[in-house]
Write an enzyme that holds these catalytic residues in place. Structure first.
Site, PDB file in Angstrom:
ATOM      1  N   ASP A  91     -35.472  21.437  13.251  1.00 53.46           N
ATOM      2  CA  ASP A  91     -34.665  22.908  12.819  1.00 53.46           C
ATOM      3  C   ASP A  91     -33.565  22.342  13.947  1.00 53.46           C
ATOM      4  O   ASP A  91     -33.373  22.494  15.000  1.00 53.46           O
ATOM      5  CB  ASP A  91     -35.415  23.737  14.159  1.00 53.46           C
ATOM      6  CG  ASP A  91     -34.658  24.802  14.036  1.00 53.46           C
ATOM      7  OD1 ASP A  91     -33.300  24.752  13.536  1.00 53.46           O
ATOM      8  OD2 ASP A  91     -35.414  26.118  15.084  1.00 53.46           O
TER       9      ASP A  91
ATOM     10  N   LYS B 235     -21.998  23.588  13.535  1.00 48.08           N
ATOM     11  CA  LYS B 235     -23.202  24.289  11.885  1.00 48.08           C
ATOM     12  C   LYS B 235     -22.483  25.275  11.314  1.00 48.08           C
ATOM     13  O   LYS B 235     -22.448  25.658  10.127  1.00 48.08           O
ATOM     14  CB  LYS B 235     -24.436  25.165  12.359  1.00 48.08           C
ATOM     15  CG  LYS B 235     -25.751  25.166  11.517  1.00 48.08           C
ATOM     16  CD  LYS B 235     -26.551  25.334  11.867  1.00 48.08           C
ATOM     17  CE  LYS B 235     -27.311  25.782  10.581  1.00 48.08           C
ATOM     18  NZ  LYS B 235     -29.254  26.057  11.239  1.00 48.08           N
TER      19      LYS B 235
ATOM     20  N   GLU C  64     -34.989  27.973   6.410  1.00 48.85           N
ATOM     21  CA  GLU C  64     -35.715  28.067   7.494  1.00 48.85           C
ATOM     22  C   GLU C  64     -36.433  29.467   7.437  1.00 48.85           C
ATOM     23  O   GLU C  64     -37.657  29.350   8.042  1.00 48.85           O
ATOM     24  CB  GLU C  64     -34.088  28.675   8.097  1.00 48.85           C
ATOM     25  CG  GLU C  64     -33.473  27.689   8.684  1.00 48.85           C
ATOM     26  CD  GLU C  64     -32.049  27.529   9.708  1.00 48.85           C
ATOM     27  OE1 GLU C  64     -31.513  28.466   9.747  1.00 48.85           O
ATOM     28  OE2 GLU C  64     -31.385  26.832   9.846  1.00 48.85           O
TER      29      GLU C  64
ATOM     30  N   ASP D 104     -34.658  36.812   8.893  1.00 49.74           N
ATOM     31  CA  ASP D 104     -34.492  35.693  10.320  1.00 49.74           C
ATOM     32  C   ASP D 104     -32.998  35.941  10.887  1.00 49.74           C
ATOM     33  O   ASP D 104     -32.185  35.361   9.727  1.00 49.74           O
ATOM     34  CB  ASP D 104     -34.338  34.454   9.316  1.00 49.74           C
ATOM     35  CG  ASP D 104     -33.818  33.472  10.889  1.00 49.74           C
ATOM     36  OD1 ASP D 104     -33.763  33.446  11.603  1.00 49.74           O
ATOM     37  OD2 ASP D 104     -34.434  32.004  10.398  1.00 49.74           O
TER      38      ASP D 104
END
Lengths: 204, 620
Positions: free
Chosen positions: B21, B83, B182, B204
């Site tokens: 992850d 990211k 994810e 999420d």
């Protein structure tokens, strides 16, 4: 006719997805209906379709070919893409009908949605007038547009009913006339949908 | 004919594949043992690796906890939340760049270049350092090299962002076997129990991105029906709101503009994040910030916090509605709701989700770990450990090409199950035209400039023909990773057409190759640096020991020559110490070691005599 031979054993594969002789995965060469093991019919049992899709996914998916040589992994990707495209198309009644028409030489791209169906000429003319008035700030045409919207929505609903009748007609006899009727109805449907969108677009 | 043929992996050894992850704030690595996925801990037993990369004073690049130290002491030598920059050009991220302590180099239009210490790194290279750290942790755990990984990405990542993540893996020396979305990964971990059936919504909200996915679970098949999200929405935004408030307070209370002080801002950021975390369990807390002898203390009530973040929470709802609509179901058809991502610990978010989906959301799984666990499950599926599970994911965004007048013609619609393909025929407009340029975009808007430009494909070397005669079939394929590839064939000649790809954002293949090489070289340099540092530490020790020994009685018991040899050797080591060559330092350490051997023996003897003094032989 192209002679289709198994890439692995060189024999005619005698199977839609895998070679009947050596068991290796084949490139997809048949239409969506055949790939899912279905006849070319327009009335489809959604649950049965889903079951077939899941079952084939389990056998064809790249995850299952992960530890195989590059060539087979590539084939699995192609086969799964074909399966996914097939499922997506067949699951939707309109896409399914359009696809079948395409198989019978009635291509969607040749439909001209700009040609006004004659029976709609008057309505289209009135709607355009009303839209013009709204655009120029005249709100008095508002009820007219609402009436047009309702009318088109009703026509669309009727059309869906006719489509279902034609689907049954095709499934019953496989006659080309049924396909041509469907072709006309889908053409009209596109047109109605555009009108509906315009009428809705003018709503406050 | 049966399926026996393709799933007989019995005799092959199973690959070691880890699940990663790679988060905005934190990253984790996990693996699948024979029954369940497990998070791998580092030597200190820690599971979480902060997604931070920093440059030490000697130039060595570190990632994780060591880099957090750098961020809090010399913020401009550390990079966090990278990211958010993946697959982006500099014009996309002006807002966040204002908040980051790090500097962006010029020439960052198609790929952002970040100045880190004396190096300039692209976001994939920065991410690669985080991945290398995770790889290291996994290798230490298994005691063998780890070269294969499944990495998770936000479901709503576009092609460029996915490609950038894959590039990061390659640069880190990992073969990225699969990118998994994810929320889908989370559902794998959550629905590991194969008896689970029905429709599940996964909400999420992480550090930087928001995803909503709706899945149908059926006999081990996880079919994503629809996904939606915002790759620019997460806990970071909440932190920034709180920082803004605190900065304004400080400006009036301390009369100081802290924004000019990167160390101060980073420490304040930590203080704000801690307060945010506390508010998830307490109704009232305070932001506590001690800096340079001054104290700032601001009470923060949950009610006020809720009002502050309400607009952020609100922004997650439209994607939820859209996903439900795209899944062609109603909210009532959703059987279960799963929460993922640290931000879903916030009570307001839990309440909002409960109202939206009319269900109490599941919170049994640790929202920080569930994605990594799911990545490990997918790794297990690929290696054959989990044969009865299968994930069918979708592409989050429609793929289209620009046609006349900038209008987008959609080829693959959003929420199509992947792999998905589309074939489109192109022809020439002019006699003898040799190439056709195709502009591929991703997004839902009607006009190309409103969508995200993916790449321009140049179909080259078309055989000369009158206009409109050539028929080039172009096949667009979105693979199981959500990444596009294009192949083209001229129908008349049947010739495979060469396609030259110019990605609009991101790195070309050659650039990635160059980075892999550079990273190997850098690894070599870093290795050299570490060797040198270690050699110098060793030299310090032996020099100090030698000096101490010279004060010892034993020193005088040595011969003149022996003493001279020791002095010479230690002087030579002192000179070698400053050369940038660890081998030279080592050689002289060895020489000094040899020269002091008899001194050491003498000292031992003395020590033994000391110890035995006054004792009878029988007592020894």
């Amino acid at each position: 006719m192209i002679l289709n031979l198994c890439w692995n054993c060189g024999q005619p594969p005698e199977g839609v997805h895998f070679c009947g002789h050596c068991g290796s995965l084949q490139a997809p060469v048949v239409d969506y209906f055949a790939y899912l093991g279905l006849p070319q019919k327009l009335q489809i049992d959604r649950q049965d379709l889903e079951r077939r899709f899941y079952e084939l996914s389990r056998r064809l998916h790249p995850d299952r070919f992960f530890r195989r040589p590059e060539r087979e992994r590539q084939l699995s990707e192609d086969a799964t893409a074909w399966l996914n495209d097939a499922y997506r198309t067949l699951k939707d009644p309109v896409a399914r009908a359009e696809y079948l028409l395409g198989l019978h030489g009635l291509d969607k791209t040749e439909q001209k949605s700009s040609n006004v169906p004659p029976e709609l000429l008057e309505e289209v003319f009135e709607l355009n007038m009303a839209l013009e008035e709204i655009r120029s700030g005249d709100e008095s045409a508002r009820p007219q547009i609402e009436a047009a919207r309702k009318k088109f929505a009703g026509m669309l609903e009727d059309l869906h009913g006719s489509l279902e009748t034609c689907f049954a007609e095709w499934d019953g006899g496989g006659r080309r006339e049924a396909l041509e009727k469907i072709y006309g109805l889908l053409n009209r449907r596109n047109y109605l949908r555009n009108l509906l969108r315009e009428a809705q677009g003018a709503e406050p | 004919m049966s399926s026996v043929f393709q799933i007989d992996f019995g005799d092959q050894p199973q690959d070691l594949i880890v699940g990663i992850d790679l988060g905005t704030t934190n990253s984790l690595v996990a693996y699948m043992d024979s029954v369940r996925p497990r998070i791998i801990t580092d030597q200190d037993g820690e599971k979480i690796v902060p997604s931070i990369v920093g440059a030490l004073p000697n130039g060595e690049i570190v990632a994780g906890r060591a880099a957090l130290e750098v961020l809090l002491t010399v913020p401009d030598r550390a990079v966090y939340s990278v990211k958010r920059l993946m697959g982006k050009g500099v014009s996309d991220v002006q807002d966040e760049l204002k908040l980051f302590p790090y500097h962006v180099a010029p020439d960052s239009e198609t790929v952002i270049k970040i100045e880190l210490g004396d190096r300039v790194l692209t976001p994939p290279e920065v991410s690669a350092h985080i991945l290398k750290r995770l790889k290291q942790i996994a290798e230490a755990h298994f005691g063998q090299p780890v070269t294969k990984a499944v990495i998770t990405v936000p479901a709503y990542f576009n092609d460029a962002q996915r490609q950038a993540t894959k590039d990061a893996g390659r640069i880190a020396g990992l073969e990225v076997l699969r990118l998994v979305n994810e929320p889908t990964a989370a559902s794998l971990a959550y629905g590991l129990d194969k008896r689970k059936q029905g429709t599940v919504a996964v909400y999420d909200l992480g550090g930087g991105t928001f995803d909503i996915s709706i899945l149908k679970l059926h006999d081990g098949i996880f079919e994503v029906l629809a996904t939606n999200g915002d790759t620019h929405l997460g806990g970071d935004d909440i932190d920034n709101l709180l920082i803004q408030i605190a900065l304004e307070d400080l400006a009036s209370e301390w009369g100081e503009d802290l924004t000019k002080d990167p160390v101060g801002v980073q420490l304040l950021r930590r203080a704000v994040i801690e307060a945010k975390h506390r508010l998830s369990t307490e109704l009232e807390t305070s932001i506590e910030f001690d800096y340079r002898g001054r104290q700032y203390n601001r009470v923060l009530e949950r009610a006020l916090f809720n009002r502050l973040i309400a607009p952020i929470v609100e922004r997650t709802l439209e994607p939820c509605r859209q996903a439900v609509e795209d899944a062609k179901i109603g909210v009532r058809d959703i059987d279960e709701v799963v929460l993922v991502g640290g931000s879903t610990r916030i009570p307001l978010i839990r309440e909002t989700v409960q109202v939206m989906f009319q269900k109490k959301p599941h919170t049994e799984l640790n929202p920080d770990e569930v994605v990594a666990l799911g990545a490990a499950v997918q790794a297990g599926i690929l290696s054959g450990v989990q044969q009865d599970m299968l994930l069918l994911d979708v592409t989050p965004l429609s793929l289209g090409i620009e046609t006349m007048g900038g209008v987008v013609s959609k080829l693959i619609h959003r929420n199509s199950t992947i792999p998905a393909s589309a074939t489109e025929a192109f022809t020439t407009g002019v006699d003898g035209q040799k190439n056709i340029l195709i502009h591929v975009v991703q997004g839902e808007r009607e006009m190309a400039p409103d969508c995200r430009s993916l790449a321009r494909f140049d179909l080259k070397d078309i055989p000369p023909m009158p206009a409109g005669m050539a028929r080039i079939e172009v096949r667009f394929l979105i693979d199981a990773n959500g990444i596009l590839s294009v192949t083209a064939r001229e129908q008349r000649s049947g010739k495979e057409q060469s396609v030259e790809v110019k990605p609009s954002y991101g790195l070309s293949d050659q650039q990635v190759e160059a980075m892999i090489e550079e990273s190997i070289e850098q690894a070599e340099t870093d290795f050299q640096r570490r060797q040198l540092a270690e050699a110098r530490v060793h030299a310090d020790e032996i020099l100090a020991a030698t000096e101490k020994a010279m004060e010892h009685d034993a020193w005088l018991e040595l011969s003149e020559e022996e003493r001279a040899a020791v002095k010479r050797a230690s002087n030579e080591l002192r000179v070698a110490y400053h050369a940038e060559d660890h081998l030279l330092v080592r050689t002289h350490i060895d020489k000094l070691d040899a020269a002091t051997r008899s001194l050491a023996e003498q000292m031992m003897d003395t020590a033994v005599k000391e110890a035995l003094r006054g004792k009878k032989l029988s007592e020894v």
